[in-house]
Write an enzyme that holds these catalytic residues in place. Structure first.
Site, PDB file in Angstrom:
ATOM      1  N   ARG A   1       0.823  -1.216   0.000  1.00 21.02           N
ATOM      2  CA  ARG A   1       0.000   0.000   0.000  1.00 21.02           C
ATOM      3  C   ARG A   1       0.855   1.263   0.000  1.00 21.02           C
ATOM      4  O   ARG A   1       0.574   2.204  -0.749  1.00 21.02           O
ATOM      5  CB  ARG A   1      -0.950   0.012   1.196  1.00 21.02           C
ATOM      6  CG  ARG A   1      -2.029  -1.060   1.104  1.00 21.02           C
ATOM      7  CD  ARG A   1      -2.871  -1.114   2.361  1.00 21.02           C
ATOM      8  NE  ARG A   1      -1.995  -1.477   3.483  1.00 21.02           N
ATOM      9  CZ  ARG A   1      -2.213  -1.128   4.741  1.00 21.02           C
ATOM     10  NH1 ARG A   1      -3.257  -0.408   5.068  1.00 21.02           N
ATOM     11  NH2 ARG A   1      -1.387  -1.502   5.694  1.00 21.02           N
TER      12      ARG A   1
ATOM     13  N   ASN B   1      -6.000  -2.790   2.023  1.00 22.17           N
ATOM     14  CA  ASN B   1      -6.012  -4.242   2.178  1.00 22.17           C
ATOM     15  C   ASN B   1      -7.456  -4.703   2.276  1.00 22.17           C
ATOM     16  O   ASN B   1      -8.298  -4.012   2.845  1.00 22.17           O
ATOM     17  CB  ASN B   1      -5.284  -4.656   3.461  1.00 22.17           C
ATOM     18  CG  ASN B   1      -3.785  -4.556   3.340  1.00 22.17           C
ATOM     19  OD1 ASN B   1      -3.233  -4.534   2.247  1.00 22.17           O
ATOM     20  ND2 ASN B   1      -3.111  -4.505   4.475  1.00 22.17           N
TER      21      ASN B   1
END
Length: 93
Positions: free
Chosen positions: A23, A41
């Site tokens: 990320r 996520n």
């Protein structure tokens, strides 16, 4: 700057993509590429992202997702085109 209309693509990345900095690396890449959107996520172990921007910049962001950061092991990438929402900036919700 181009007058080319913006595009939006939703991406779901499969493989070893959580716990490897995916990320944060994705957010850095998007900021460097002037792509707006977000990355998160998902409970199933995948990572989901939305990219908005020029066709070329979004295509490059999607292509980056096919390998991700150094410790990721991407096994697949699903993409779907969506209606542009006019997002600005890139975030990790």
């Amino acid at each position: 700057m181009s007058n080319e209309p913006a595009v939006r693509v939703r991406v779901v990345i499969h493989g070893r993509v959580q716990g490897v900095g995916f990320r944060y690396s994705c957010a850095d890449m998007a900021d460097d590429s002037a792509v707006s959107g977000w990355v998160r996520n998902r409970p199933d172990g995948t990572v989901e992202a939305v990219f908005e921007g020029s066709r070329d910049a979004v295509a490059a962001a999607v292509a980056w997702c096919a390998h991700g950061p150094a410790y990721a092991a991407v096994s697949g990438v699903e993409t779907s085109d969506e209606q542009v929402e006019g997002l600005s900036g890139f975030r990790i919700p």
